[in-house]
Motif scaffolding. Structure first.
Motif, short mmCIF file in Angstrom:
data_model
loop_
_atom_site.label_atom_id
_atom_site.label_comp_id
_atom_site.label_asym_id
_atom_site.label_seq_id
_atom_site.Cartn_x
_atom_site.Cartn_y
_atom_site.Cartn_z
N ASP A 160 0.13 12.23 45.18
CA ASP A 160 -0.02 13.17 46.22
C ASP A 160 -0.27 13.27 47.37
OD1 ASP A 160 0.75 15.98 47.45
OD2 ASP A 160 0.34 17.11 45.33
N ILE A 161 -0.01 12.85 48.25
CA ILE A 161 -0.38 12.67 49.93
C ILE A 161 0.42 14.01 50.43
CG2 ILE A 161 -1.17 12.25 51.40
CD1 ILE A 161 -1.03 9.08 49.82
N HIS A 162 -0.36 15.33 50.82
CA HIS A 162 0.78 15.96 51.83
C HIS A 162 0.90 15.48 53.14
CE1 HIS A 162 1.34 19.65 54.70
NE2 HIS A 162 2.11 20.19 52.54
N PRO A 163 1.62 15.37 53.73
CA PRO A 163 1.90 15.01 55.59
C PRO A 163 1.18 15.29 56.26
CG PRO A 163 3.82 16.70 54.11
CD PRO A 163 3.06 16.39 53.38
N GLY A 164 0.92 17.11 56.14
CA GLY A 164 0.01 17.18 57.23
C GLY A 164 -2.11 16.56 57.26
N ALA A 165 -1.54 16.41 56.22
CA ALA A 165 -3.65 15.15 55.92
C ALA A 165 -3.46 14.73 57.13
CB ALA A 165 -3.72 15.24 54.66
N GLN A 166 -4.20 14.17 57.76
CA GLN A 166 -4.74 13.39 58.66
C GLN A 166 -6.17 12.02 58.39
OE1 GLN A 166 -6.25 14.98 62.15
NE2 GLN A 166 -5.91 17.20 61.96
N GLY A 176 -4.62 4.83 42.14
CA GLY A 176 -3.75 5.97 42.57
C GLY A 176 -3.31 6.70 41.61
N THR A 177 -2.58 6.47 39.67
CA THR A 177 -2.05 7.62 39.52
C THR A 177 -3.15 8.74 40.02
OG1 THR A 177 -1.53 6.00 37.69
CG2 THR A 177 -1.26 8.50 37.12
N GLY A 178 -2.53 10.22 39.70
CA GLY A 178 -3.84 11.07 39.94
C GLY A 178 -3.96 11.82 40.81
N VAL A 179 -3.81 10.90 42.34
CA VAL A 179 -4.08 10.94 43.20
C VAL A 179 -4.33 12.62 44.46
CG1 VAL A 179 -4.66 10.41 45.75
CG2 VAL A 179 -5.71 9.41 43.81
N VAL A 180 -4.66 13.38 44.98
CA VAL A 180 -4.37 14.24 45.72
C VAL A 180 -4.81 14.65 46.77
CG1 VAL A 180 -3.67 17.04 44.82
CG2 VAL A 180 -3.52 15.34 43.09
N ILE A 181 -4.14 14.46 47.71
CA ILE A 181 -4.76 14.51 48.77
C ILE A 181 -4.43 15.67 49.68
CG2 ILE A 181 -4.82 13.60 51.18
CD1 ILE A 181 -5.02 11.00 49.78
N GLY A 182 -5.28 17.06 50.16
CA GLY A 182 -4.74 18.00 50.49
C GLY A 182 -3.74 18.51 52.38
#
Length: 281
Positions: A160-166, A176-182
């Motif tokens: 889960d990578i939010h498109p707003g992340a830089q 990768g399973t379970g990765v979260v990037i706000g």
């Protein structure tokens, strides 16, 4: 329809009027991103078939994007056609960044046998690719569609990578399973993270929506499995290593090694005595 259903249907009609946006088709959004990936990286048989006539495929994808943008027309900063052209004009830069990502995986993962494998089967590369395309759309002030694309990738990969992340160059998500990037995460160049890592906020409040809520990860950092790093003021200094299962809510200096220390008790029964023998590791 029974008379009893009539109030509920009236309620549905009233609710429809409350929605601020009309959204593009979710299956069409997924089809677009998958076909764009096939055009950029034609390493499998279906990819080669799609990209055989590259000019025709390119134009078809441009048309698909226009169709995805049309339902959002009243909330767009420009026409769907102009925005689609803007994204495709930026594809060369996106593609170069994706090559850096693919090489980072192929060069650093001992299990990777080559670029073709990375592009075709690595979920981390797929999730990063969709993020980079969605991020460009978000930079163009396109609403909602960027999130639809990254959530499609989330469903496909568990990442889960939010498109707003830089996110900088040569980004490597291993397993990768379970990765979260706000949304407000900032990640530098040459960063490597493992499965289960969360780059999140210390708490969730709607009033924080326009503030930096997620951490900053500087260049050349490695974050091992199931580490959790929280907070908008949390900075992981460059060239640091964050060990597995670490819970981090404060900044660490460059070149730091942060690890979770735990105690494991192993109890063995002696043949001569019923009392257990304790070992502490």
């Amino acid at each position: 329809m029974t008379v009893a259903n009539a109030p509920f249907l009236d309620h549905l009609l009233a609710q429809r009027a409350q929605y601020r946006y009309k959204l593009p088709s979710r299956p069409a959004a997924g089809q677009f991103i998958d076909q764009l990936m096939r055009l950029l990286f034609p390493v499998t048989q279906d990819c080669q078939a799609f990209s055989q006539n590259i000019d025709e495929s390119y134009q078809s994808l441009n048309t698909q994007l226009v169709n995805l943008l049309c339902p959002l027309d009243t909330n767009l900063p420009d026409t769907p056609e102009a925005l689609a052209n803007q994204l495709f004009d930026r594809l060369p830069v996106i593609y170069d960044n994706l090559l850096f990502d693919a090489h980072a995986i192929a060069d650093n993962d001992p299990a990777a046998v080559g670029m073709e494998e990375v592009v075709a089967v690595y979920p981390g590369f797929y999730a990063i690719s969709v993020y980079r395309i969605a991020h460009e759309l978000m930079r163009m002030n396109v609403p909602l569609l960027p999130r639809m694309l990254t959530e499609y990738a989330h469903g496909q990969t568990g990442i889960d990578i939010h498109p707003g992340a830089q996110i900088g160059r040569s980004f490597f998500i291993d397993h990768g399973t379970g990765v979260v990037i706000g949304e407000t995460t900032v990640i530098g160049d040459n960063v490597k993270i493992y499965q289960g890592v969360t780059l999140g906020a210390t708490y969730v409040a709607k009033s924080m929506a326009q503030k930096k809520r997620h951490p900053t990860i500087e260049n050349n950092v490695v974050i091992y499995a199931n580490a959790t790093i929280l907070g908008g003021y949390t900075v992981v200094g460059h060239d640091s290593i964050i060990g597995g299962n670490v819970w981090l809510t404060q900044s660490v200096e460059p070149h730091s090694l942060v690890f979770h220390q735990h105690q494991t008790d192993i109890r063995l029964k002696s043949l001569e005595s019923p009392e257990p023998i304790n070992f502490v590791i």
